[in-house]
Design a protein around this motif. Structure first.
Motif, PDB file in Angstrom:
ATOM      1  N   THR A 221      48.710 -54.344  48.306  1.00  0.00           N
ATOM      2  CA  THR A 221      49.490 -55.127  47.342  1.00  0.00           C
ATOM      3  C   THR A 221      48.793 -55.197  45.987  1.00  0.00           C
ATOM      4  N   LEU A 222      47.673 -54.502  45.838  1.00  0.00           N
ATOM      5  CA  LEU A 222      46.917 -54.538  44.596  1.00  0.00           C
ATOM      6  C   LEU A 222      47.698 -53.837  43.478  1.00  0.00           C
ATOM      7  N   ASN A 223      47.853 -54.532  42.360  1.00  0.00           N
ATOM      8  CA  ASN A 223      48.475 -53.970  41.161  1.00  0.00           C
ATOM      9  C   ASN A 223      47.459 -54.094  40.032  1.00  0.00           C
ATOM     10  N   THR A 224      46.768 -53.007  39.725  1.00  0.00           N
ATOM     11  CA  THR A 224      45.661 -53.075  38.761  1.00  0.00           C
ATOM     12  C   THR A 224      46.124 -53.383  37.344  1.00  0.00           C
ATOM     13  N   THR A 225      47.434 -53.289  37.096  1.00  0.00           N
ATOM     14  CA  THR A 225      47.950 -53.643  35.774  1.00  0.00           C
ATOM     15  C   THR A 225      47.810 -55.132  35.505  1.00  0.00           C
ATOM     16  N   ILE A 226      47.983 -55.936  36.551  1.00  0.00           N
ATOM     17  CA  ILE A 226      47.949 -57.395  36.371  1.00  0.00           C
ATOM     18  C   ILE A 226      46.874 -58.081  37.209  1.00  0.00           C
ATOM     19  N   ASP A 227      46.346 -57.384  38.224  1.00  0.00           N
ATOM     20  CA  ASP A 227      45.358 -57.995  39.120  1.00  0.00           C
ATOM     21  C   ASP A 227      43.945 -57.694  38.614  1.00  0.00           C
ATOM     22  N   TRP A 228      43.462 -58.517  37.704  1.00  0.00           N
ATOM     23  CA  TRP A 228      42.123 -58.350  37.143  1.00  0.00           C
ATOM     24  C   TRP A 228      41.708 -59.668  36.496  1.00  0.00           C
ATOM     25  N   ALA A 229      40.419 -59.748  36.146  1.00  0.00           N
ATOM     26  CA  ALA A 229      39.889 -60.929  35.465  1.00  0.00           C
ATOM     27  C   ALA A 229      39.047 -60.477  34.287  1.00  0.00           C
ATOM     28  N   GLY A 230      38.811 -61.388  33.351  1.00  0.00           N
ATOM     29  CA  GLY A 230      37.970 -61.095  32.205  1.00  0.00           C
ATOM     30  C   GLY A 230      37.141 -62.304  31.802  1.00  0.00           C
ATOM     31  N   ALA A 231      36.067 -62.036  31.068  1.00  0.00           N
ATOM     32  CA  ALA A 231      35.204 -63.091  30.523  1.00  0.00           C
ATOM     33  C   ALA A 231      35.114 -62.849  29.018  1.00  0.00           C
ATOM     34  N   VAL A 232      35.746 -63.732  28.231  1.00  0.00           N
ATOM     35  CA  VAL A 232      35.912 -63.529  26.789  1.00  0.00           C
ATOM     36  C   VAL A 232      35.535 -64.811  26.044  1.00  0.00           C
ATOM     37  N   PRO A 233      35.453 -64.757  24.711  1.00  0.00           N
ATOM     38  CA  PRO A 233      35.115 -65.972  23.958  1.00  0.00           C
ATOM     39  C   PRO A 233      36.200 -67.044  24.083  1.00  0.00           C
ATOM     40  N   LYS A 234      35.777 -68.294  24.045  1.00  0.00           N
ATOM     41  CA  LYS A 234      36.722 -69.410  24.041  1.00  0.00           C
ATOM     42  C   LYS A 234      37.638 -69.287  22.822  1.00  0.00           C
ATOM     43  N   GLY A 235      38.933 -69.443  23.049  1.00  0.00           N
ATOM     44  CA  GLY A 235      39.911 -69.304  21.977  1.00  0.00           C
ATOM     45  C   GLY A 235      40.630 -67.976  21.995  1.00  0.00           C
ATOM     46  N   VAL A 236      40.089 -66.999  22.739  1.00  0.00           N
ATOM     47  CA  VAL A 236      40.728 -65.694  22.884  1.00  0.00           C
ATOM     48  C   VAL A 236      41.626 -65.736  24.118  1.00  0.00           C
ATOM     49  N   THR A 237      42.867 -65.264  23.972  1.00  0.00           N
ATOM     50  CA  THR A 237      43.811 -65.282  25.085  1.00  0.00           C
ATOM     51  C   THR A 237      44.162 -63.886  25.585  1.00  0.00           C
ATOM     52  N   GLU A 238      43.906 -62.856  24.777  1.00  0.00           N
ATOM     53  CA  GLU A 238      44.202 -61.477  25.167  1.00  0.00           C
ATOM     54  C   GLU A 238      42.962 -60.613  24.922  1.00  0.00           C
ATOM     55  N   TRP A 239      42.627 -59.758  25.894  1.00  0.00           N
ATOM     56  CA  TRP A 239      41.430 -58.925  25.736  1.00  0.00           C
ATOM     57  C   TRP A 239      41.587 -57.947  24.575  1.00  0.00           C
TER      58      TRP A 239
END
Length: 261
Positions: free
Chosen positions: A114-132
């Motif tokens: 059931t893995l969909n790599t388009t949406i199944d992921w995580a990120g660590a970004v600066p506070k205030g950023v909403t899109e990588w």
């Protein structure tokens, strides 16, 4: 007149921006006389741009004629600035790392991928950023060595097996500051279940952390894989955690992997 339209010289959009261009033809007109007609049509170009803030559109119209001449109509062209961001928008703090993407998802559910790599992921970004995509200079994807969890019965027969690698993109920065993570998750190598068995795999992202300093932040996030197997008897789960970082490195945490009876 025929084949009236535009020829594109340049089309550019910064990583966080969206560019759209629409072309319309308007008002076919006879610019000559009834005895010596000269056909003409208005070609209108609408250029729209938007990113974090409101969408802005500029329009330029040109009349092209059958005698080879043209006449510029109303035309907004040149360079334009964007309005100052609203105070309601969150300030960006590169030293504070937050998580984006999915916190939890199923990679295998009752033996089915059931893995969909388009949406199944995580990120660590600066506070205030909403899109990588607000960050630039991404590298990778990086990947770890392979890991597996295999369950066998008392005769040594394989019942279920799941093998995977941790993957992530790294190095994204905000105006040259920091190294952050996006699209962190897993890449599946093997998923097997004997007819009588049930295999489930859950992936969680945990603890976004700044592993650098306030001046040179390095974002990181823990990716936790839980592999569960059950058949006629009790359900067994093994868990493996990997920390992936914005400098391209990784660190294995608590990890139950290998073969289990």
């Amino acid at each position: 007149v025929t084949q009236a339209g535009i020829d594109v010289d340049t089309a550019y959009a910064y990583l966080s921006e969206h560019l759209d261009v629409e072309v319309k033809s308007l008002k076919p007109v006879n610019y000559g006389t009834s005895d010596a007609p000269v056909g003409g049509v208005d070609v209108q170009v609408s250029v729209s741009s938007h990113g974090l803030f409101e969408k802005t559109t500029k329009v330029c119209t040109m009349t092209v004629k059958g005698d080879g001449t043209s006449a510029l109509g109303t035309c907004e062209h040149g360079s334009f600035g964007v309005s100052k961001p609203s105070n309601d928008l969150p300030a960006i703090d590169p030293s504070t790392v937050v998580e984006i993407g999915k916190e939890i998802y199923q990679a295998i559910e009752d033996n089915q991928p059931t893995l969909n790599t388009t949406i199944d992921w995580a990120g660590a970004v600066p506070k205030g950023v909403t899109e990588w995509t607000q960050l630039e200079n991404w590298q990778g994807p990086a990947q770890t060595d392979g890991y597996y969890v295999e369950f066998k019965n008392f005769l040594g027969k394989k019942l279920t097996k799941f093998a995977w690698r941790f993957v992530w993109k790294y190095g994204g920065d905000m105006n040259g500051v920091g190294k952050y993570v996006t699209q962190a998750g897993i890449d599946i190598d093997t998923a097997y279940a004997y007819l009588s068995e049930h295999l489930d795999v859950e992936v969680k992202s945990l603890k976004p952390v700044n592993y650098g300093t306030s001046d040179a932040p390095v974002g990181g996030v823990d990716i936790q894989v839980s592999v569960s197997s059950h058949g006629l008897f009790e359900k067994t789960t093994k868990v493996c955690t990997m920390t992936v970082k914005g400098d391209g490195t990784s660190a294995l945490g608590t990890c139950e992997h290998g073969s289990f009876g």
